[in-house]
Design a protein around this motif. Sequence first.
Motif, PDB file in Angstrom:
ATOM      1  N   VAL A  10       0.565  -1.243   0.071  1.00 56.62           N
ATOM      2  CA  VAL A  10       0.103   0.151   0.333  1.00 56.62           C
ATOM      3  C   VAL A  10       0.845   0.984  -0.710  1.00 56.62           C
ATOM      4  N   ARG A  11       0.650   2.123  -0.737  1.00 51.86           N
ATOM      5  CA  ARG A  11       1.447   3.431  -1.336  1.00 51.86           C
ATOM      6  C   ARG A  11      -0.012   4.509  -1.088  1.00 51.86           C
ATOM      7  N   LEU A  12       0.429   5.470   0.904  1.00 49.88           N
ATOM      8  CA  LEU A  12      -0.207   6.029   0.704  1.00 49.88           C
ATOM      9  C   LEU A  12      -0.064   7.493  -0.187  1.00 49.88           C
ATOM     10  N   GLU A  13      -1.193   8.000  -0.848  1.00 47.98           N
ATOM     11  CA  GLU A  13      -0.879   9.419  -1.796  1.00 47.98           C
ATOM     12  C   GLU A  13      -2.722  10.667  -0.874  1.00 47.98           C
ATOM     13  N   GLY A  14      -1.666  11.270   0.187  1.00 44.74           N
ATOM     14  CA  GLY A  14      -3.213  11.773   0.909  1.00 44.74           C
ATOM     15  C   GLY A  14      -4.032  10.794   1.365  1.00 44.74           C
ATOM     16  N   ARG A 100     -10.245   5.734   5.260  1.00 48.40           N
ATOM     17  CA  ARG A 100     -10.347   5.739   6.442  1.00 48.40           C
ATOM     18  C   ARG A 100     -10.589   6.602   7.743  1.00 48.40           C
ATOM     19  N   ASP A 101      -9.190   5.186   7.854  1.00 49.06           N
ATOM     20  CA  ASP A 101      -8.079   5.303   9.585  1.00 49.06           C
ATOM     21  C   ASP A 101      -6.855   5.326   9.224  1.00 49.06           C
ATOM     22  N   ALA A 102      -6.086   6.162   8.642  1.00 50.33           N
ATOM     23  CA  ALA A 102      -4.672   6.003   8.203  1.00 50.33           C
ATOM     24  C   ALA A 102      -3.885   5.345   8.754  1.00 50.33           C
ATOM     25  N   SER A 103      -4.027   5.612  10.911  1.00 55.02           N
ATOM     26  CA  SER A 103      -3.665   5.294  11.423  1.00 55.02           C
ATOM     27  C   SER A 103      -3.210   3.658  10.984  1.00 55.02           C
ATOM     28  N   GLN A 104      -4.098   3.165  10.516  1.00 57.06           N
ATOM     29  CA  GLN A 104      -4.281   1.681  10.202  1.00 57.06           C
ATOM     30  C   GLN A 104      -2.716   1.493   9.928  1.00 57.06           C
TER      31      GLN A 104
END
Length: 121
Positions: A10-14, A100-104
């Motif tokens: 997984v790569r987070l963009e914003g 929903r929850d980036a802390s995951q």
Amino acid sequence: MKFTKDHEWVRLEGDVAIVGITKHAAEQLGDVVFVETPEVGKVVEAKAGFAVVESVKAASDVYAPVDGEVIEANDALATAPETVNADPEGAGWFARIKVRDASQLDALMDRAAYDQYLTTL
């Protein structure tokens, strides 16, 4: 990039997570012949199956690494499933999920930890 023990990346963009399977998973599957991506609008939960990848060896579920809503599926995989083998951690992505929850993502492995995990298999 972050990685799961089920071999998703997984790569987070914003607030959007781009999700696919790792190079290791693609190599283990062999030649990918079919990919079923999730429908846009589908609500997914972390660790739940949300897509399917089939190879000459087996069919496998792809698990969501985070909770959220699918906002885009990689429709190109329907006609070119071999992209998953050619570029599993790039053009072979499966879906974009509004997180929903980036802390995951904090519970997932970074590249070094994932590479170390692979040595235990």
